[in-house]
Motif scaffolding. Structure first.
Motif, PDB file in Angstrom:
ATOM      1  N   MET A   1       0.837  -1.207   0.000  1.00  0.00           N
ATOM      2  CA  MET A   1       0.000   0.000   0.000  1.00  0.00           C
ATOM      3  C   MET A   1       0.870   1.254   0.000  1.00  0.00           C
ATOM      4  N   ARG A   2       1.860   1.266   0.870  1.00  0.00           N
ATOM      5  CA  ARG A   2       2.733   2.449   0.961  1.00  0.00           C
ATOM      6  C   ARG A   2       3.594   2.589  -0.290  1.00  0.00           C
ATOM      7  N   PHE A   3       3.926   1.476  -0.922  1.00  0.00           N
ATOM      8  CA  PHE A   3       4.698   1.535  -2.167  1.00  0.00           C
ATOM      9  C   PHE A   3       3.880   2.262  -3.236  1.00  0.00           C
ATOM     10  N   ILE A   4       2.612   1.850  -3.385  1.00  0.00           N
ATOM     11  CA  ILE A   4       1.753   2.502  -4.392  1.00  0.00           C
ATOM     12  C   ILE A   4       1.574   3.975  -4.030  1.00  0.00           C
ATOM     13  N   GLU A   5       1.393   4.216  -2.740  1.00  0.00           N
ATOM     14  CA  GLU A   5       1.242   5.607  -2.300  1.00  0.00           C
ATOM     15  C   GLU A   5       2.492   6.432  -2.629  1.00  0.00           C
ATOM     16  N   SER A   6       3.675   5.829  -2.450  1.00  0.00           N
ATOM     17  CA  SER A   6       4.885   6.614  -2.737  1.00  0.00           C
ATOM     18  C   SER A   6       5.036   6.838  -4.239  1.00  0.00           C
ATOM     19  N   GLU A   7       4.615   5.874  -5.049  1.00  0.00           N
ATOM     20  CA  GLU A   7       4.632   6.093  -6.507  1.00  0.00           C
ATOM     21  C   GLU A   7       3.639   7.195  -6.875  1.00  0.00           C
ATOM     22  N   ALA A   8       2.498   7.216  -6.175  1.00  0.00           N
ATOM     23  CA  ALA A   8       1.481   8.250  -6.443  1.00  0.00           C
ATOM     24  C   ALA A   8       2.026   9.631  -6.099  1.00  0.00           C
ATOM     25  N   ARG A   9       2.790   9.689  -5.023  1.00  0.00           N
ATOM     26  CA  ARG A   9       3.381  10.960  -4.616  1.00  0.00           C
ATOM     27  C   ARG A   9       4.447  11.390  -5.632  1.00  0.00           C
ATOM     28  N   GLU A  10       5.150  10.421  -6.168  1.00  0.00           N
ATOM     29  CA  GLU A  10       6.167  10.715  -7.182  1.00  0.00           C
ATOM     30  C   GLU A  10       5.505  11.271  -8.452  1.00  0.00           C
ATOM     31  N   ILE A  11       4.357  10.698  -8.822  1.00  0.00           N
ATOM     32  CA  ILE A  11       3.612  11.221  -9.983  1.00  0.00           C
ATOM     33  C   ILE A  11       3.175  12.659  -9.704  1.00  0.00           C
ATOM     34  N   ALA A  12       2.724  12.924  -8.474  1.00  0.00           N
ATOM     35  CA  ALA A  12       2.320  14.288  -8.102  1.00  0.00           C
ATOM     36  C   ALA A  12       3.505  15.238  -8.290  1.00  0.00           C
ATOM     37  N   ARG A  13       4.677  14.808  -7.872  1.00  0.00           N
ATOM     38  CA  ARG A  13       5.877  15.641  -8.016  1.00  0.00           C
ATOM     39  C   ARG A  13       6.187  15.882  -9.491  1.00  0.00           C
ATOM     40  N   LEU A  14       6.129  14.800 -10.285  1.00  0.00           N
ATOM     41  CA  LEU A  14       6.507  14.926 -11.699  1.00  0.00           C
ATOM     42  C   LEU A  14       5.565  15.853 -12.470  1.00  0.00           C
ATOM     43  N   TYR A  15       4.279  15.861 -12.078  1.00  0.00           N
ATOM     44  CA  TYR A  15       3.293  16.691 -12.785  1.00  0.00           C
ATOM     45  C   TYR A  15       3.054  18.043 -12.102  1.00  0.00           C
ATOM     46  N   GLY A  16       3.755  18.293 -10.995  1.00  0.00           N
ATOM     47  CA  GLY A  16       3.607  19.584 -10.318  1.00  0.00           C
ATOM     48  C   GLY A  16       2.367  19.725  -9.461  1.00  0.00           C
ATOM     49  N   TYR A  17       1.891  18.632  -8.856  1.00  0.00           N
ATOM     50  CA  TYR A  17       0.745  18.705  -7.942  1.00  0.00           C
ATOM     51  C   TYR A  17       1.265  18.860  -6.521  1.00  0.00           C
ATOM     52  N   GLN A  18       0.697  19.818  -5.767  1.00  0.00           N
ATOM     53  CA  GLN A  18       1.115  20.002  -4.386  1.00  0.00           C
ATOM     54  C   GLN A  18       0.138  19.282  -3.464  1.00  0.00           C
ATOM     55  N   GLU A  19       0.701  18.718  -2.405  1.00  0.00           N
ATOM     56  CA  GLU A  19      -0.167  17.954  -1.507  1.00  0.00           C
ATOM     57  C   GLU A  19      -0.961  18.872  -0.579  1.00  0.00           C
ATOM     58  N   VAL A  20      -2.239  18.548  -0.374  1.00  0.00           N
ATOM     59  CA  VAL A  20      -3.027  19.192   0.682  1.00  0.00           C
ATOM     60  C   VAL A  20      -3.574  18.090   1.584  1.00  0.00           C
ATOM     61  N   ILE A  21      -3.657  18.414   2.863  1.00  0.00           N
ATOM     62  CA  ILE A  21      -4.170  17.442   3.832  1.00  0.00           C
ATOM     63  C   ILE A  21      -5.454  18.023   4.424  1.00  0.00           C
ATOM     64  N   THR A  22      -6.562  17.379   4.137  1.00  0.00           N
ATOM     65  CA  THR A  22      -7.857  17.877   4.615  1.00  0.00           C
ATOM     66  C   THR A  22      -8.360  16.940   5.711  1.00  0.00           C
ATOM     67  N   PRO A  23      -9.306  17.398   6.535  1.00  0.00           N
ATOM     68  CA  PRO A  23      -9.747  16.551   7.663  1.00  0.00           C
ATOM     69  C   PRO A  23     -10.527  15.318   7.228  1.00  0.00           C
ATOM     70  N   LEU A  24     -10.476  14.336   8.099  1.00  0.00           N
ATOM     71  CA  LEU A  24     -11.189  13.071   7.863  1.00  0.00           C
ATOM     72  C   LEU A  24     -12.691  13.260   8.041  1.00  0.00           C
ATOM     73  N   ILE A  25     -13.044  14.251   8.853  1.00  0.00           N
ATOM     74  CA  ILE A  25     -14.461  14.524   9.141  1.00  0.00           C
ATOM     75  C   ILE A  25     -14.813  15.901   8.586  1.00  0.00           C
ATOM     76  N   GLU A  26     -15.958  15.975   7.930  1.00  0.00           N
ATOM     77  CA  GLU A  26     -16.431  17.263   7.384  1.00  0.00           C
ATOM     78  C   GLU A  26     -17.914  17.382   7.709  1.00  0.00           C
ATOM     79  N   HIS A  27     -18.474  18.564   7.489  1.00  0.00           N
ATOM     80  CA  HIS A  27     -19.927  18.724   7.629  1.00  0.00           C
ATOM     81  C   HIS A  27     -20.624  17.791   6.646  1.00  0.00           C
ATOM     82  N   TYR A  28     -21.668  17.145   7.132  1.00  0.00           N
ATOM     83  CA  TYR A  28     -22.403  16.202   6.292  1.00  0.00           C
ATOM     84  C   TYR A  28     -22.883  16.877   5.012  1.00  0.00           C
TER      85      TYR A  28
END
Ligand code: HAM
Length: 423
Positions: free
Chosen positions: A12-39
Protein backbone atom coordinates in the motif's frame (compact mmCIF):
# COMPACT_ATOMS: atom_id res chain seq x y z
CA UNK A 1 -12.60 -2.39 7.49
CA UNK A 2 -9.50 -4.47 7.83
CA UNK A 3 -5.99 -4.71 9.20
CA UNK A 4 -3.14 -4.45 6.74
CA UNK A 5 -0.36 -6.84 7.71
CA UNK A 6 3.26 -5.85 6.96
CA UNK A 7 3.28 -7.25 3.41
CA UNK A 8 0.04 -5.48 2.50
CA UNK A 9 0.96 -2.29 4.31
CA UNK A 10 4.28 -2.25 2.47
CA UNK A 11 2.52 -2.69 -0.87
CA UNK A 12 0.00 0.00 0.00
CA UNK A 13 2.73 2.45 0.96
CA UNK A 14 4.70 1.54 -2.17
CA UNK A 15 1.75 2.50 -4.39
CA UNK A 16 1.24 5.61 -2.30
CA UNK A 17 4.89 6.61 -2.74
CA UNK A 18 4.63 6.09 -6.51
CA UNK A 19 1.48 8.25 -6.44
CA UNK A 20 3.38 10.96 -4.62
CA UNK A 21 6.17 10.71 -7.18
CA UNK A 22 3.61 11.22 -9.98
CA UNK A 23 2.32 14.29 -8.10
CA UNK A 24 5.88 15.64 -8.02
CA UNK A 25 6.51 14.93 -11.70
CA UNK A 26 3.29 16.69 -12.78
CA UNK A 27 3.61 19.58 -10.32
CA UNK A 28 0.75 18.70 -7.94
CA UNK A 29 1.11 20.00 -4.39
CA UNK A 30 -0.17 17.95 -1.51
CA UNK A 31 -3.03 19.19 0.68
CA UNK A 32 -4.17 17.44 3.83
CA UNK A 33 -7.86 17.88 4.61
CA UNK A 34 -9.75 16.55 7.66
CA UNK A 35 -11.19 13.07 7.86
CA UNK A 36 -14.46 14.52 9.14
CA UNK A 37 -16.43 17.26 7.38
CA UNK A 38 -19.93 18.72 7.63
CA UNK A 39 -22.40 16.20 6.29
CA UNK A 40 -24.03 18.77 3.97
CA UNK A 41 -20.75 19.52 2.24
CA UNK A 42 -19.89 15.88 1.61
CA UNK A 43 -23.46 14.97 0.66
CA UNK A 44 -24.11 17.90 -1.69
CA UNK A 45 -23.15 16.27 -4.99
CA UNK A 46 -22.02 12.79 -4.04
CA UNK A 47 -25.12 11.14 -5.55
CA UNK A 48 -27.93 9.16 -3.96
CA UNK A 49 -26.12 5.80 -3.85
CA UNK A 50 -22.99 7.16 -2.14
CA UNK A 51 -25.00 9.46 0.14
CA UNK A 52 -26.80 6.48 1.66
CA UNK A 53 -23.47 4.87 2.37
CA UNK A 54 -21.88 7.67 4.35
CA UNK A 55 -20.86 7.28 8.00
CA UNK A 56 -22.90 10.12 9.50
CA UNK A 57 -23.07 11.11 13.14
CA UNK A 58 -23.62 14.03 15.46
CA UNK A 59 -20.54 15.28 17.29
CA UNK A 60 -20.57 16.55 20.88
CA UNK A 61 -21.14 20.08 19.59
CA UNK A 62 -24.40 18.97 17.96
CA UNK A 63 -23.02 19.23 14.41
CA UNK A 64 -24.03 16.72 11.79
CA UNK A 65 -20.75 15.42 10.45
CA UNK A 66 -19.53 12.48 8.37
CA UNK A 67 -16.37 10.54 7.60
CA UNK A 68 -15.17 11.59 4.15
CA UNK A 69 -16.26 9.20 1.36
CA UNK A 70 -13.98 10.97 -1.17
CA UNK A 71 -11.55 13.90 -1.44
CA UNK A 72 -13.10 16.03 -4.18
CA UNK A 73 -15.70 17.81 -2.00
CA UNK A 74 -13.06 18.69 0.61
CA UNK A 75 -10.61 19.96 -2.01
CA UNK A 76 -13.36 22.02 -3.70
CA UNK A 77 -14.27 23.50 -0.30
CA UNK A 78 -10.63 24.35 0.34
CA UNK A 79 -10.21 26.00 -3.04
CA UNK A 80 -13.49 27.94 -2.80
CA UNK A 81 -12.72 29.29 0.66
CA UNK A 82 -8.97 29.68 1.07
CA UNK A 83 -7.35 29.44 -2.34
CA UNK A 84 -9.61 31.55 -4.57
CA UNK A 85 -6.91 34.20 -5.04
CA UNK A 86 -4.18 31.69 -5.93
CA UNK A 87 -2.97 31.98 -9.51
CA UNK A 88 -4.52 29.33 -11.78
CA UNK A 89 -4.11 26.55 -12.55
CA UNK A 90 -4.01 24.97 -9.11
CA UNK A 91 -2.81 21.37 -9.01
CA UNK A 92 -3.57 19.50 -5.78
CA UNK A 93 -2.76 15.99 -4.61
CA UNK A 94 -4.23 14.12 -1.63
CA UNK A 95 -3.89 10.63 -0.28
CA UNK A 96 -5.39 8.87 2.70
CA UNK A 97 -8.29 6.75 3.88
CA UNK A 98 -11.93 7.15 2.89
CA UNK A 99 -15.09 5.61 4.33
CA UNK A 100 -18.18 4.19 2.63
CA UNK A 101 -20.65 1.69 4.04
CA UNK A 102 -20.38 -0.48 0.92
CA UNK A 103 -21.45 -4.14 1.00
CA UNK A 104 -18.22 -6.04 1.76
CA UNK A 105 -17.16 -8.14 -1.23
CA UNK A 106 -14.11 -8.60 -3.41
CA UNK A 107 -12.33 -5.23 -3.63
CA UNK A 108 -15.10 -3.37 -1.85
CA UNK A 109 -14.14 -2.19 1.61
CA UNK A 110 -15.62 0.21 4.12
CA UNK A 111 -12.23 1.80 4.66
CA UNK A 112 -10.06 2.23 1.60
CA UNK A 113 -7.31 4.45 0.24
CA UNK A 114 -7.13 6.73 -2.76
CA UNK A 115 -4.48 8.78 -4.56
CA UNK A 116 -6.42 11.85 -5.65
CA UNK A 117 -5.43 14.57 -8.11
CA UNK A 118 -7.39 17.74 -8.92
CA UNK A 119 -6.46 20.25 -11.64
CA UNK A 120 -8.38 23.46 -11.06
CA UNK A 121 -8.90 26.62 -13.09
CA UNK A 122 -9.14 25.68 -16.76
CA UNK A 123 -11.81 24.27 -19.03
CA UNK A 124 -9.35 23.42 -21.78
CA UNK A 125 -9.07 19.83 -23.05
CA UNK A 126 -5.38 19.76 -22.10
CA UNK A 127 -6.61 19.43 -18.51
CA UNK A 128 -8.71 16.33 -19.24
CA UNK A 129 -5.81 14.88 -21.22
CA UNK A 130 -3.39 15.52 -18.35
CA UNK A 131 -5.67 13.73 -15.88
CA UNK A 132 -5.78 10.70 -18.19
CA UNK A 133 -2.03 10.87 -18.69
CA UNK A 134 -1.10 10.97 -15.02
CA UNK A 135 -3.51 8.13 -14.23
CA UNK A 136 -1.86 6.09 -16.96
CA UNK A 137 1.63 6.92 -15.67
CA UNK A 138 0.75 5.91 -12.12
CA UNK A 139 -0.80 2.62 -13.21
CA UNK A 140 2.31 1.83 -15.26
CA UNK A 141 4.52 2.50 -12.24
CA UNK A 142 2.55 0.01 -10.13
CA UNK A 143 3.41 -2.65 -12.76
CA UNK A 144 -0.23 -3.19 -13.64
CA UNK A 145 -0.80 -4.66 -17.10
CA UNK A 146 -3.67 -4.78 -19.57
CA UNK A 147 -5.69 -2.06 -17.90
CA UNK A 148 -8.02 0.09 -19.96
CA UNK A 149 -9.87 3.36 -19.65
CA UNK A 150 -13.65 3.36 -20.07
CA UNK A 151 -14.44 6.87 -21.23
CA UNK A 152 -17.67 8.81 -21.72
CA UNK A 153 -19.01 12.34 -21.50
CA UNK A 154 -21.73 13.46 -19.09
CA UNK A 155 -22.49 16.40 -21.38
CA UNK A 156 -23.90 14.06 -24.03
CA UNK A 157 -26.66 12.53 -21.88
CA UNK A 158 -27.31 15.60 -19.72
CA UNK A 159 -27.22 17.79 -22.85
CA UNK A 160 -30.03 15.77 -24.43
CA UNK A 161 -32.06 15.62 -21.22
CA UNK A 162 -31.80 19.33 -20.47
CA UNK A 163 -32.78 20.21 -24.05
CA UNK A 164 -35.81 17.98 -23.44
CA UNK A 165 -36.62 20.00 -20.31
CA UNK A 166 -35.94 17.13 -17.87
CA UNK A 167 -35.23 18.66 -14.44
CA UNK A 168 -31.84 18.25 -12.80
CA UNK A 169 -33.32 16.08 -10.06
CA UNK A 170 -34.80 13.70 -12.63
CA UNK A 171 -31.56 13.78 -14.62
CA UNK A 172 -29.70 12.74 -11.46
CA UNK A 173 -32.10 9.84 -10.98
CA UNK A 174 -31.55 8.70 -14.54
CA UNK A 175 -27.77 9.02 -14.22
CA UNK A 176 -27.79 6.88 -11.04
CA UNK A 177 -29.61 4.15 -12.98
CA UNK A 178 -27.23 4.35 -15.90
CA UNK A 179 -24.30 4.11 -13.46
CA UNK A 180 -25.78 0.76 -12.42
CA UNK A 181 -26.35 -0.21 -16.07
CA UNK A 182 -30.14 -0.17 -15.57
CA UNK A 183 -30.80 1.09 -19.11
CA UNK A 184 -34.42 -0.08 -19.36
CA UNK A 185 -35.40 1.43 -16.00
CA UNK A 186 -33.84 4.73 -17.02
CA UNK A 187 -35.84 4.72 -20.26
CA UNK A 188 -39.01 3.86 -18.34
CA UNK A 189 -38.62 6.96 -16.13
CA UNK A 190 -37.98 9.10 -19.19
CA UNK A 191 -41.06 7.84 -21.04
CA UNK A 192 -43.14 10.28 -19.00
CA UNK A 193 -40.64 13.13 -19.17
CA UNK A 194 -39.14 13.23 -22.65
CA UNK A 195 -40.09 12.95 -26.32
CA UNK A 196 -40.08 9.73 -28.36
CA UNK A 197 -37.18 11.20 -30.36
CA UNK A 198 -35.20 11.54 -27.12
CA UNK A 199 -35.90 7.93 -26.13
CA UNK A 200 -34.91 6.73 -29.59
CA UNK A 201 -31.65 8.72 -29.41
CA UNK A 202 -30.82 7.31 -25.99
CA UNK A 203 -31.59 3.75 -27.10
CA UNK A 204 -29.11 4.20 -29.92
CA UNK A 205 -26.50 5.77 -27.66
CA UNK A 206 -26.70 2.98 -25.08
CA UNK A 207 -25.57 0.53 -27.77
CA UNK A 208 -22.56 2.57 -28.89
CA UNK A 209 -19.33 1.39 -27.33
CA UNK A 210 -15.94 0.21 -28.52
CA UNK A 211 -12.20 0.62 -28.73
CA UNK A 212 -11.97 2.16 -32.20
CA UNK A 213 -12.79 5.50 -30.75
CA UNK A 214 -12.76 7.57 -33.93
CA UNK A 215 -15.56 5.38 -35.33
CA UNK A 216 -17.44 5.48 -32.02
CA UNK A 217 -17.24 9.29 -31.99
CA UNK A 218 -18.64 9.35 -35.55
CA UNK A 219 -21.58 7.16 -34.50
CA UNK A 220 -22.20 9.33 -31.44
CA UNK A 221 -22.12 12.47 -33.58
CA UNK A 222 -24.79 11.18 -35.98
CA UNK A 223 -26.94 9.87 -33.13
CA UNK A 224 -27.15 13.21 -31.32
CA UNK A 225 -27.69 15.32 -34.43
CA UNK A 226 -30.03 18.20 -33.66
CA UNK A 227 -29.18 18.24 -29.94
CA UNK A 228 -26.84 21.19 -29.77
CA UNK A 229 -25.31 20.73 -26.29
CA UNK A 230 -24.88 17.00 -26.77
CA UNK A 231 -23.17 17.60 -30.13
CA UNK A 232 -20.65 19.98 -28.62
CA UNK A 233 -20.01 17.45 -25.83
CA UNK A 234 -19.16 14.85 -28.50
CA UNK A 235 -16.77 17.37 -30.14
CA UNK A 236 -15.15 18.01 -26.76
CA UNK A 237 -14.65 14.28 -26.16
CA UNK A 238 -13.11 13.91 -29.61
CA UNK A 239 -10.71 16.81 -28.98
CA UNK A 240 -9.57 15.26 -25.67
CA UNK A 241 -9.03 11.83 -27.24
CA UNK A 242 -7.20 13.39 -30.19
CA UNK A 243 -4.88 15.14 -27.75
CA UNK A 244 -4.06 11.85 -26.01
CA UNK A 245 -3.16 10.39 -29.41
CA UNK A 246 -1.07 13.38 -30.48
CA UNK A 247 0.77 13.15 -27.15
CA UNK A 248 1.41 9.43 -27.87
CA UNK A 249 0.00 8.39 -24.52
CA UNK A 250 -0.92 5.01 -25.99
CA UNK A 251 -4.00 4.75 -23.84
CA UNK A 252 -6.11 1.67 -24.09
CA UNK A 253 -9.50 3.36 -24.41
CA UNK A 254 -13.06 2.08 -24.71
CA UNK A 255 -15.58 4.80 -25.41
CA UNK A 256 -19.05 4.11 -24.08
CA UNK A 257 -21.73 6.62 -25.10
CA UNK A 258 -24.17 5.62 -22.34
CA UNK A 259 -21.57 5.65 -19.56
CA UNK A 260 -22.51 7.55 -16.38
CA UNK A 261 -20.94 7.81 -12.92
CA UNK A 262 -22.74 7.88 -9.58
CA UNK A 263 -21.16 11.15 -8.42
CA UNK A 264 -23.36 14.08 -9.43
CA UNK A 265 -20.83 16.87 -9.87
CA UNK A 266 -19.48 15.79 -13.24
CA UNK A 267 -20.13 18.07 -16.19
CA UNK A 268 -17.80 16.79 -18.92
CA UNK A 269 -15.54 13.87 -19.82
CA UNK A 270 -15.73 11.01 -17.31
CA UNK A 271 -13.72 7.82 -17.07
CA UNK A 272 -12.99 4.70 -15.05
CA UNK A 273 -10.08 2.28 -15.13
CA UNK A 274 -10.52 -1.49 -15.36
CA UNK A 275 -8.47 -4.65 -15.78
CA UNK A 276 -9.89 -7.71 -17.58
CA UNK A 277 -11.41 -10.23 -15.18
CA UNK A 278 -12.19 -7.72 -12.44
CA UNK A 279 -15.50 -5.92 -12.78
CA UNK A 280 -14.71 -3.22 -10.21
CA UNK A 281 -13.10 0.08 -11.19
CA UNK A 282 -9.52 0.72 -10.12
CA UNK A 283 -9.99 4.44 -10.46
CA UNK A 284 -12.38 7.06 -11.70
CA UNK A 285 -12.57 10.72 -12.48
CA UNK A 286 -13.69 13.44 -14.79
CA UNK A 287 -14.52 17.10 -15.25
CA UNK A 288 -16.61 19.03 -12.73
CA UNK A 289 -16.96 22.67 -13.73
CA UNK A 290 -19.57 23.83 -11.21
CA UNK A 291 -18.66 22.34 -7.83
CA UNK A 292 -16.35 25.11 -6.62
CA UNK A 293 -19.01 27.69 -7.45
CA UNK A 294 -21.59 25.63 -5.56
CA UNK A 295 -19.38 25.84 -2.46
CA UNK A 296 -19.28 29.63 -2.66
CA UNK A 297 -16.25 30.20 -4.88
CA UNK A 298 -16.13 31.97 -8.23
CA UNK A 299 -17.12 29.89 -11.27
CA UNK A 300 -14.05 27.66 -11.61
CA UNK A 301 -13.70 24.78 -14.06
CA UNK A 302 -11.83 21.68 -12.83
CA UNK A 303 -11.13 18.03 -13.47
CA UNK A 304 -9.62 15.25 -11.41
CA UNK A 305 -9.17 11.58 -10.69
CA UNK A 306 -8.98 9.23 -7.72
CA UNK A 307 -7.11 5.96 -8.08
CA UNK A 308 -8.12 3.25 -5.62
CA UNK A 309 -4.94 2.04 -3.94
CA UNK A 310 -6.54 -1.11 -2.43
CA UNK A 311 -7.91 -2.24 -5.77
CA UNK A 312 -4.68 -1.51 -7.64
CA UNK A 313 -2.97 -3.68 -5.01
CA UNK A 314 -5.45 -6.52 -5.61
CA UNK A 315 -5.09 -6.29 -9.37
CA UNK A 316 -1.28 -6.25 -9.26
CA UNK A 317 -1.27 -9.29 -6.96
CA UNK A 318 -3.59 -11.14 -9.32
CA UNK A 319 -1.33 -10.43 -12.28
CA UNK A 320 1.93 -11.03 -10.36
CA UNK A 321 1.22 -13.36 -7.41
CA UNK A 322 4.84 -13.28 -6.26
CA UNK A 323 5.38 -9.61 -6.69
CA UNK A 324 7.17 -7.85 -3.86
CA UNK A 325 7.75 -4.12 -3.56
CA UNK A 326 11.35 -3.45 -4.55
CA UNK A 327 13.43 -3.48 -1.39
CA UNK A 328 15.32 -0.36 -0.73
CA UNK A 329 18.63 -1.25 0.89
CA UNK A 330 19.65 -4.29 2.87
CA UNK A 331 18.76 -5.82 6.24
CA UNK A 332 21.51 -6.07 8.80
CA UNK A 333 21.43 -7.85 12.15
CA UNK A 334 23.91 -6.96 14.88
CA UNK A 335 24.57 -9.99 17.02
CA UNK A 336 26.55 -10.05 20.31
CA UNK A 337 28.27 -13.38 20.97
CA UNK A 338 27.61 -13.15 24.71
CA UNK A 339 26.03 -11.02 27.44
CA UNK A 340 29.27 -9.18 28.13
CA UNK A 341 29.27 -7.39 24.75
CA UNK A 342 25.51 -6.62 24.66
CA UNK A 343 26.01 -2.89 25.25
CA UNK A 344 28.79 -2.76 22.69
CA UNK A 345 26.52 -4.43 20.11
CA UNK A 346 23.91 -1.71 20.69
CA UNK A 347 26.61 0.93 20.20
CA UNK A 348 27.72 -0.70 16.92
CA UNK A 349 24.07 -0.72 15.80
CA UNK A 350 23.76 3.01 16.47
CA UNK A 351 26.96 3.81 14.61
CA UNK A 352 25.74 1.94 11.53
CA UNK A 353 22.33 3.64 11.69
CA UNK A 354 24.09 7.01 11.79
CA UNK A 355 25.50 6.04 8.38
CA UNK A 356 21.93 5.43 7.15
CA UNK A 357 22.04 1.62 7.26
CA UNK A 358 18.95 -0.32 8.41
CA UNK A 359 20.03 -2.31 11.45
CA UNK A 360 18.07 -4.70 13.63
CA UNK A 361 19.58 -5.47 17.02
CA UNK A 362 19.42 -9.04 18.36
CA UNK A 363 17.06 -8.94 21.32
CA UNK A 364 16.19 -12.60 21.86
CA UNK A 365 19.39 -13.62 23.69
CA UNK A 366 19.93 -16.50 21.26
CA UNK A 367 23.17 -18.38 20.70
CA UNK A 368 25.12 -17.33 17.61
CA UNK A 369 24.20 -20.46 15.63
CA UNK A 370 20.47 -20.18 16.43
CA UNK A 371 20.47 -16.46 15.72
CA UNK A 372 22.18 -17.05 12.35
CA UNK A 373 19.74 -19.71 11.23
CA UNK A 374 16.84 -17.51 12.34
CA UNK A 375 18.35 -14.54 10.47
CA UNK A 376 18.48 -16.43 7.18
CA UNK A 377 14.82 -17.44 7.62
CA UNK A 378 13.85 -13.82 8.18
CA UNK A 379 15.63 -12.53 5.09
CA UNK A 380 18.50 -10.77 6.88
CA UNK A 381 21.19 -10.06 4.27
CA UNK A 382 24.17 -9.35 6.55
CA UNK A 383 25.07 -10.10 10.14
CA UNK A 384 27.61 -8.17 12.19
CA UNK A 385 28.92 -10.48 14.89
CA UNK A 386 30.27 -8.60 17.89
CA UNK A 387 32.77 -10.63 19.96
CA UNK A 388 35.17 -9.65 22.76
CA UNK A 389 38.30 -10.84 20.91
CA UNK A 390 37.71 -8.77 17.75
CA UNK A 391 36.49 -5.82 19.79
CA UNK A 392 39.88 -5.51 21.45
CA UNK A 393 41.24 -4.49 18.03
CA UNK A 394 38.15 -2.30 17.36
CA UNK A 395 36.83 -4.89 14.90
CA UNK A 396 33.73 -7.00 14.23
CA UNK A 397 32.92 -9.96 11.97
CA UNK A 398 30.80 -9.12 8.91
CA UNK A 399 28.94 -12.10 7.47
CA UNK A 400 27.23 -12.10 4.09
CA UNK A 401 24.25 -14.40 4.61
CA UNK A 402 23.92 -15.33 0.96
CA UNK A 403 27.54 -16.23 0.13
CA UNK A 404 28.21 -17.22 3.79
CA UNK A 405 31.52 -15.33 3.52
CA UNK A 406 32.76 -13.78 6.71
CA UNK A 407 35.52 -11.24 7.26
CA UNK A 408 36.90 -9.28 10.17
CA UNK A 409 36.71 -5.51 9.63
CA UNK A 410 36.58 -2.28 11.62
CA UNK A 411 33.16 -0.78 12.22
CA UNK A 412 33.88 1.98 9.70
CA UNK A 413 34.97 -0.58 7.10
CA UNK A 414 31.78 -2.56 7.76
CA UNK A 415 29.76 0.63 7.30
CA UNK A 416 31.59 1.38 4.01
CA UNK A 417 30.84 -2.09 2.66
CA UNK A 418 27.19 -2.05 3.76
CA UNK A 419 26.67 1.48 2.48
CA UNK A 420 27.70 0.29 -0.98
CA UNK A 421 25.05 -2.43 -0.88
CA UNK A 422 22.44 -0.06 0.46
CA UNK A 423 22.38 2.25 -2.62
P1 HAM B 1 -15.03 7.10 -7.21
O1 HAM B 1 -15.25 6.46 -8.53
O2 HAM B 1 -16.16 7.15 -6.27
O3 HAM B 1 -14.52 8.57 -7.52
O4 HAM B 1 -13.82 6.40 -6.48
C1 HAM B 1 -12.55 6.28 -7.10
C2 HAM B 1 -11.95 4.94 -6.81
O5 HAM B 1 -11.90 4.70 -5.41
C3 HAM B 1 -12.73 3.76 -7.35
O6 HAM B 1 -12.50 3.58 -8.72
C4 HAM B 1 -12.16 2.63 -6.52
O7 HAM B 1 -10.93 2.19 -7.03
C5 HAM B 1 -11.94 3.30 -5.18
N1 HAM B 1 -13.05 2.92 -4.29
C6 HAM B 1 -14.26 3.49 -4.19
N2 HAM B 1 -15.02 2.84 -3.29
C7 HAM B 1 -14.27 1.82 -2.80
C8 HAM B 1 -14.48 0.78 -1.83
N3 HAM B 1 -15.61 0.66 -1.15
N4 HAM B 1 -13.47 -0.10 -1.62
C9 HAM B 1 -12.30 0.01 -2.28
N5 HAM B 1 -12.04 0.96 -3.19
C10 HAM B 1 -13.00 1.86 -3.46
C11 HAM B 1 -14.22 9.49 -6.56
O8 HAM B 1 -14.06 9.23 -5.40
C12 HAM B 1 -14.02 10.88 -7.12
N6 HAM B 1 -13.77 11.78 -6.00
C13 HAM B 1 -12.89 10.91 -8.14
C14 HAM B 1 -12.61 12.27 -8.67
C15 HAM B 1 -11.61 13.10 -8.30
N7 HAM B 1 -13.32 12.89 -9.61
C16 HAM B 1 -12.80 14.10 -9.82
N8 HAM B 1 -11.77 14.24 -9.01
Amino acid sequence: MRDLLPREAEHMRFIESEAREIARLYGYQEVITPLIEHYELLAAKIGEENRKRMYVFEDLGGRRVALRPEFTASVARLVSTRMMTEPKPIRLFSTGSLYRYDEPQFGRYREFWQANYELIGSSRPEVDAEILSLSNDLLKKTLLEEYYFKVGHVGVLRGILSEEGVSETEQNRVMQMLDKKMWEEALRILKKLASERCLETLRRLFKISGGEWSNIIKEMRTSVEGYEKASSAVENLETILNLTSEAKMNLNVIVEAGFARGLEYYTGMIFEVYVPGMDIALGGGGRYDRLIELFGGEPTPAAGVALGIDRIMLAVRRQHPNWKPPRRGIRVLVLPVNEEVRGKALEVSSRLRERGITVEAEVMGRTVSRALSDASKRGISHVIIVGPKELKEGKVALRDMESKEQKTVTIDEAADILENYAV
